[in-house]
Design a protein around this motif. Sequence first.
Motif, PDB file in Angstrom:
ATOM      1  N   GLY A  13      45.028  27.340  43.517  1.00 28.07           N
ATOM      2  CA  GLY A  13      44.405  28.541  42.982  1.00 28.07           C
ATOM      3  C   GLY A  13      44.927  28.902  41.607  1.00 28.07           C
ATOM      4  N   VAL A  14      44.463  30.037  41.137  1.00 27.96           N
ATOM      5  CA  VAL A  14      44.899  30.585  39.856  1.00 27.96           C
ATOM      6  C   VAL A  14      45.980  31.612  40.149  1.00 27.96           C
ATOM      7  N   GLY A  15      47.126  31.436  39.533  1.00 27.95           N
ATOM      8  CA  GLY A  15      48.236  32.358  39.749  1.00 27.95           C
ATOM      9  C   GLY A  15      48.135  33.578  38.867  1.00 27.95           C
ATOM     10  N   GLU A  16      47.769  33.364  37.614  1.00 29.24           N
ATOM     11  CA  GLU A  16      47.722  34.474  36.665  1.00 29.24           C
ATOM     12  C   GLU A  16      46.838  34.097  35.490  1.00 29.24           C
ATOM     13  N   ILE A  17      46.157  35.095  34.941  1.00 27.08           N
ATOM     14  CA  ILE A  17      45.395  34.934  33.707  1.00 27.08           C
ATOM     15  C   ILE A  17      45.937  35.965  32.731  1.00 27.08           C
ATOM     16  N   THR A  18      46.380  35.487  31.571  1.00 26.88           N
ATOM     17  CA  THR A  18      46.950  36.361  30.553  1.00 26.88           C
ATOM     18  C   THR A  18      46.106  36.264  29.296  1.00 26.88           C
ATOM     19  N   ILE A  19      45.728  37.417  28.746  1.00 24.49           N
ATOM     20  CA  ILE A  19      44.960  37.452  27.505  1.00 24.49           C
ATOM     21  C   ILE A  19      45.826  38.104  26.441  1.00 24.49           C
ATOM     22  N   THR A  20      46.065  37.362  25.358  1.00 27.56           N
ATOM     23  CA  THR A  20      46.848  37.849  24.240  1.00 27.56           C
ATOM     24  C   THR A  20      46.030  37.643  22.978  1.00 27.56           C
ATOM     25  N   GLY A  21      45.517  38.727  22.424  1.00 24.54           N
ATOM     26  CA  GLY A  21      44.657  38.613  21.252  1.00 24.54           C
ATOM     27  C   GLY A  21      43.410  37.842  21.587  1.00 24.54           C
ATOM     28  N   ARG A  30      45.304  32.470  28.656  1.00 25.99           N
ATOM     29  CA  ARG A  30      46.157  31.500  29.346  1.00 25.99           C
ATOM     30  C   ARG A  30      45.890  31.613  30.845  1.00 25.99           C
ATOM     31  N   ILE A  31      45.537  30.495  31.456  1.00 28.20           N
ATOM     32  CA  ILE A  31      45.238  30.458  32.889  1.00 28.20           C
ATOM     33  C   ILE A  31      46.297  29.588  33.551  1.00 28.20           C
ATOM     34  N   ASP A  32      47.082  30.181  34.436  1.00 32.04           N
ATOM     35  CA  ASP A  32      48.125  29.459  35.157  1.00 32.04           C
ATOM     36  C   ASP A  32      47.617  29.043  36.528  1.00 32.04           C
ATOM     37  N   PHE A  33      47.670  27.749  36.795  1.00 36.96           N
ATOM     38  CA  PHE A  33      47.274  27.218  38.088  1.00 36.96           C
ATOM     39  C   PHE A  33      48.508  27.026  38.957  1.00 36.96           C
ATOM     40  N   VAL A  34      48.358  27.295  40.254  1.00 36.39           N
ATOM     41  CA  VAL A  34      49.470  27.199  41.194  1.00 36.39           C
ATOM     42  C   VAL A  34      49.081  26.307  42.372  1.00 36.39           C
ATOM     43  N   SER A  35      50.112  25.765  43.014  1.00 42.00           N
ATOM     44  CA  SER A  35      49.946  25.008  44.254  1.00 42.00           C
ATOM     45  C   SER A  35      50.995  25.488  45.238  1.00 42.00           C
ATOM     46  N   LEU A  36      50.708  25.319  46.520  1.00 37.11           N
ATOM     47  CA  LEU A  36      51.670  25.707  47.540  1.00 37.11           C
ATOM     48  C   LEU A  36      52.791  24.677  47.595  1.00 37.11           C
ATOM     49  N   SER A  37      54.015  25.168  47.528  1.00 31.37           N
ATOM     50  CA  SER A  37      55.187  24.299  47.492  1.00 31.37           C
ATOM     51  C   SER A  37      55.493  23.735  48.874  1.00 31.37           C
ATOM     52  N   ILE A  44      45.106  26.725  28.135  1.00 28.72           N
ATOM     53  CA  ILE A  44      45.068  27.726  27.073  1.00 28.72           C
ATOM     54  C   ILE A  44      43.780  27.502  26.291  1.00 28.72           C
ATOM     55  N   MET A  45      43.007  28.582  26.103  1.00 24.76           N
ATOM     56  CA  MET A  45      41.729  28.454  25.408  1.00 24.76           C
ATOM     57  C   MET A  45      41.391  29.740  24.670  1.00 24.76           C
ATOM     58  N   PRO A  46      40.492  29.661  23.689  1.00 22.49           N
ATOM     59  CA  PRO A  46      40.048  30.874  23.008  1.00 22.49           C
ATOM     60  C   PRO A  46      39.196  31.739  23.944  1.00 22.49           C
ATOM     61  N   VAL A  47      39.130  33.026  23.637  1.00 17.62           N
ATOM     62  CA  VAL A  47      38.396  33.974  24.476  1.00 17.62           C
ATOM     63  C   VAL A  47      36.933  33.551  24.658  1.00 17.62           C
ATOM     64  N   ASP A  48      36.272  33.086  23.604  1.00 11.81           N
ATOM     65  CA  ASP A  48      34.865  32.709  23.725  1.00 11.81           C
ATOM     66  C   ASP A  48      34.684  31.506  24.658  1.00 11.81           C
ATOM     67  N   ALA A  49      35.617  30.563  24.629  1.00 13.60           N
ATOM     68  CA  ALA A  49      35.547  29.428  25.552  1.00 13.60           C
ATOM     69  C   ALA A  49      35.780  29.894  26.987  1.00 13.60           C
ATOM     70  N   PHE A  50      36.693  30.848  27.179  1.00 13.77           N
ATOM     71  CA  PHE A  50      36.936  31.410  28.508  1.00 13.77           C
ATOM     72  C   PHE A  50      35.673  32.093  29.031  1.00 13.77           C
ATOM     73  N   ALA A  51      35.023  32.890  28.181  1.00  9.36           N
ATOM     74  CA  ALA A  51      33.793  33.573  28.591  1.00  9.36           C
ATOM     75  C   ALA A  51      32.714  32.565  28.986  1.00  9.36           C
ATOM     76  N   ASN A  52      32.574  31.498  28.220  1.00  5.30           N
ATOM     77  CA  ASN A  52      31.593  30.458  28.559  1.00  5.30           C
ATOM     78  C   ASN A  52      31.947  29.762  29.868  1.00  5.30           C
ATOM     79  N   SER A  53      33.243  29.510  30.086  1.00 12.83           N
ATOM     80  CA  SER A  53      33.646  28.848  31.328  1.00 12.83           C
ATOM     81  C   SER A  53      33.411  29.757  32.526  1.00 12.83           C
ATOM     82  N   MET A  54      33.595  31.061  32.353  1.00  9.60           N
ATOM     83  CA  MET A  54      33.343  31.990  33.457  1.00  9.60           C
ATOM     84  C   MET A  54      31.866  31.988  33.839  1.00  9.60           C
TER      85      MET A  54
END
Length: 102
Positions: A9-17, A21-28, A47-57
């Motif tokens: 899954g996705v652990g965290e999504i951080t938007i800076t400017g 940044r999308i952090d992917f996680v796995s069960l240990s 890590i991707m630009p905001v416009d690429a993130f919007a398109n991927s969503m």
Amino acid sequence: MSDEIYADGVGEITITGSIVRIDFVSLSPEERDQNNNPKAVFRQRVIMPVDAFANSMDLLQKALNGLVEAGAIRRVADMPKAPVAEIGREAASAVNASPNFN
């Protein structure tokens, strides 16, 4: 050959400017929480630009809608008194507890 990364899954999504940044996680297999459940551990960051993130969503939403239409999963809102999305019997018998499908 390209590298492939499995993620639970996705652990965290951080938007800076203008950067997302999308952090992917796995069960240990080794690390456990206080209830002895496997801990989600960081595996990979995209890590991707905001416009690429919007398109991927938009693309991910289309894929999700296709899974719903095919009956592979049901949305949580469509399921009476169900806490998680259910995967269709023909797809798998597991339950998807990802908050990303709420």
